[in-house]
Design a protein around this motif. Structure first.
Motif, PDB file in Angstrom:
ATOM      1  N   SER A  97       0.828  -1.210   0.000  1.00  0.00           N
ATOM      2  CA  SER A  97       0.000   0.000   0.000  1.00  0.00           C
ATOM      3  C   SER A  97       0.859   1.255   0.000  1.00  0.00           C
ATOM      4  CB  SER A  97      -0.911   0.001   1.228  1.00  0.00           C
ATOM      5  OG  SER A  97      -0.118   0.112   2.405  1.00  0.00           O
ATOM      6  N   LEU A  98       0.226   2.416  -0.149  1.00  0.00           N
ATOM      7  CA  LEU A  98       0.931   3.683  -0.098  1.00  0.00           C
ATOM      8  C   LEU A  98       1.625   3.851   1.250  1.00  0.00           C
ATOM      9  CD1 LEU A  98       1.621   6.512  -1.125  1.00  0.00           C
ATOM     10  CD2 LEU A  98      -0.661   7.275  -0.388  1.00  0.00           C
ATOM     11  N   ALA A  99       0.920   3.542   2.323  1.00  0.00           N
ATOM     12  CA  ALA A  99       1.515   3.687   3.657  1.00  0.00           C
ATOM     13  C   ALA A  99       2.722   2.763   3.826  1.00  0.00           C
ATOM     14  CB  ALA A  99       0.465   3.391   4.720  1.00  0.00           C
ATOM     15  N   LYS A 100       2.616   1.507   3.344  1.00  0.00           N
ATOM     16  CA  LYS A 100       3.716   0.555   3.454  1.00  0.00           C
ATOM     17  C   LYS A 100       4.906   1.007   2.623  1.00  0.00           C
ATOM     18  CE  LYS A 100       5.399  -3.390   4.933  1.00  0.00           C
ATOM     19  NZ  LYS A 100       5.640  -3.631   6.361  1.00  0.00           N
ATOM     20  N   ALA A 101       4.640   1.543   1.437  1.00  0.00           N
ATOM     21  CA  ALA A 101       5.723   2.041   0.588  1.00  0.00           C
ATOM     22  C   ALA A 101       6.466   3.183   1.268  1.00  0.00           C
ATOM     23  CB  ALA A 101       5.157   2.485  -0.752  1.00  0.00           C
ATOM     24  N   ARG A 102       5.721   4.083   1.935  1.00  0.00           N
ATOM     25  CA  ARG A 102       6.350   5.197   2.638  1.00  0.00           C
ATOM     26  C   ARG A 102       7.217   4.697   3.796  1.00  0.00           C
ATOM     27  NH1 ARG A 102       0.949   9.091   2.661  1.00  0.00           N
ATOM     28  NH2 ARG A 102       1.351  10.092   0.620  1.00  0.00           N
ATOM     29  N   GLN A 103       6.753   3.622   4.483  1.00  0.00           N
ATOM     30  CA  GLN A 103       7.562   3.046   5.566  1.00  0.00           C
ATOM     31  C   GLN A 103       8.891   2.522   5.024  1.00  0.00           C
ATOM     32  OE1 GLN A 103       5.211   0.059   7.519  1.00  0.00           O
ATOM     33  NE2 GLN A 103       3.723   1.517   8.342  1.00  0.00           N
TER      34      GLN A 103
END
Length: 414
Positions: free
Chosen positions: A61-67
């Motif tokens: 997800s977008l959030a996982k990619a940012r992490q």
């Protein structure tokens, strides 16, 4: 401008061969192609521009990619190339996959099964697949502690299979020892489970051990009205006292009626694979009574391979339950007598009731392995005279019991 979940979900490929890039900041962007949507991060390390793959949407997800982007930036701040760190992590994961209990157990099985009998090798793996792989198979050897392994073995105990639980403890120990030898782990937690499992209560095979009861059994066999081959199997079980499997799988090719001898090939004996391949055959002298039984049976089954063929097809021997079923039909319960019990009956009565019988000769005729040169010597052909005399004496003794004659026990005579 930062990306949003809605945009990432709805964005379409424009048709450009190179794809469309949508930045999210700090070097991260979404690359949209006809084949899918990919997270990427551009960074510089040691003066060179590089790109790090952060995953594929929607799995990442977008959030996982940012992490993942932030973790990469932390590595860069510590002077570590995140691309190299990712490859090292991937390699470590691949190595760990070869160090799981299941992987090491299967490798051990492949290496060792060539020295095992096919039946034992298959059973070894079947037990693992049924009872240990589902619970600890995916764990690496270093992560399996004694309590974790005990929990898996307790599940086997709960279904009443105490002996299987003990066997699995031993086979698990083999895997951990192999893991130590190959550098997958440093210790074997199985040793810590000593005394943790419920004890095995040994239950001996039911057998007739008293002369009077043996006489009743023999007279019942004489009166058996079922299949003639089954009656013959009962008679030879008493006369030859060999393992039930060797009786029911007996082949006419093994029998020399002129020399009054059964020669059981080493491969058919209960032995380790190396002994099956290199061992001597087991010789069974035939008393006149045993010869008479075989000659009477020969017109019925002598045209085929097996002395006691299956009633359904002559291509296989009789079922392993045939003799036990016949004993039940004769009125002997499973607590009184079994097919295997003929061996215990012979061993007990020969040694305790008949003078002059050497226990070593009895053990040799039972094909019980003994260590040392003396034990091996009794398997040699030059000792056949003792065996032949014993088998004749035994057959005559059974005839006396069948007639109800009183036989004075050796210990009482003394």
């Amino acid at each position: 401008m930062a990306l949003t979940d809605t945009f990432v979900k709805q964005v379409k490929h424009s048709g450009k061969p190179a794809g469309d890039k949508y930045t999210d900041g700090a070097g991260m962007y979404l690359l949209v192609k006809a084949a899918g949507r990919y997270w990427r991060q551009d960074y510089a390390f040691a003066g060179k521009r590089k790109t790090l793959a952060l995953g594929v949407y929607p799995e990442v997800s977008l959030a996982k990619a940012r992490q993942r982007r932030d973790k990469a930036r932390e590595l860069l701040a510590d002077g570590i190339d995140p691309g190299i760190a990712k490859r090292a992590e991937k390699l470590a994961t691949a190595v760990a996959a070869t160090n799981t209990f299941e992987a090491v157990a299967r490798e051990f099985h492949i290496n060792q099964s060539g020295g095992w009998s096919p039946r034992y090798a298959a059973r070894w793996l079947e037990r693992m697949e049924k009872d240990l792989f589902p619970h600890v198979g995916r764990l690496t050897l270093t992560h399996i502690s004694a309590p974790i392994l005990l929990e898996a073995l307790r599940k086997v105990e709960k279904r009443g299979a105490n002996e299987t639980a003990h066997t699995l403890r031993q086979t698990a120990g083999q895997v951990f020892r192999y893991g130590i030898q190959t550098g997958r782990c440093e210790r074997n937690p199985v040793a810590d489970l000593h005394g943790a499992l419920k004890p095995i209560v040994v239950k001996h095979m039911a057998a007739v051990l008293e002369p009077l009861k043996a006489g009743e059994l023999l007279r019942a066999i004489d009166g058996y009205t079922g299949q003639p081959s089954t009656r013959a199997a009962l008679e030879l079980s008493a006369l030859l006292f060999q393992r039930p499997g060797n009786i029911r799988q007996m082949e006419w090719a093994w029998i020399d009626l002129d020399k009054a001898m059964v020669t059981i090939p080493s491969a058919e004996m209960k032995r380790r694979l190396a002994q099956k391949l290199n061992g001597r055959p087991h010789l069974v002298p035939l008393s006149p009574q045993a010869l008479a039984t075989l000659k009477e049976l020969q017109p019925l089954t002598g045209h085929g391979r097996f002395v006691f063929p299956s009633l359904r097809t002559g291509e296989r021997p009789m079922s392993e339950n045939t003799v036990n079923a016949a004993l039940r039909r004769l009125g002997f319960t499973g607590e009184e007598m079994t097919a295997h019990g003929f061996r215990a009956m012979a061993r007990t009565l020969l040694i305790e009731r008949i003078p002059g019988i050497s226990p070593e000769v009895v053990e040799a005729q039972l094909a019980h392995g003994k260590s040392g040169p003396l034990g091996m010597a009794y398997d040699r052909a030059e000792f056949m005279e003792q065996r032949r005399q014993m088998m004749d004496v035994w057959a005559a003794y059974l005839d006396k019991l069948r007639r109800g004659a009183h036989v004075v026990p050796l210990r009482e005579a003394a």
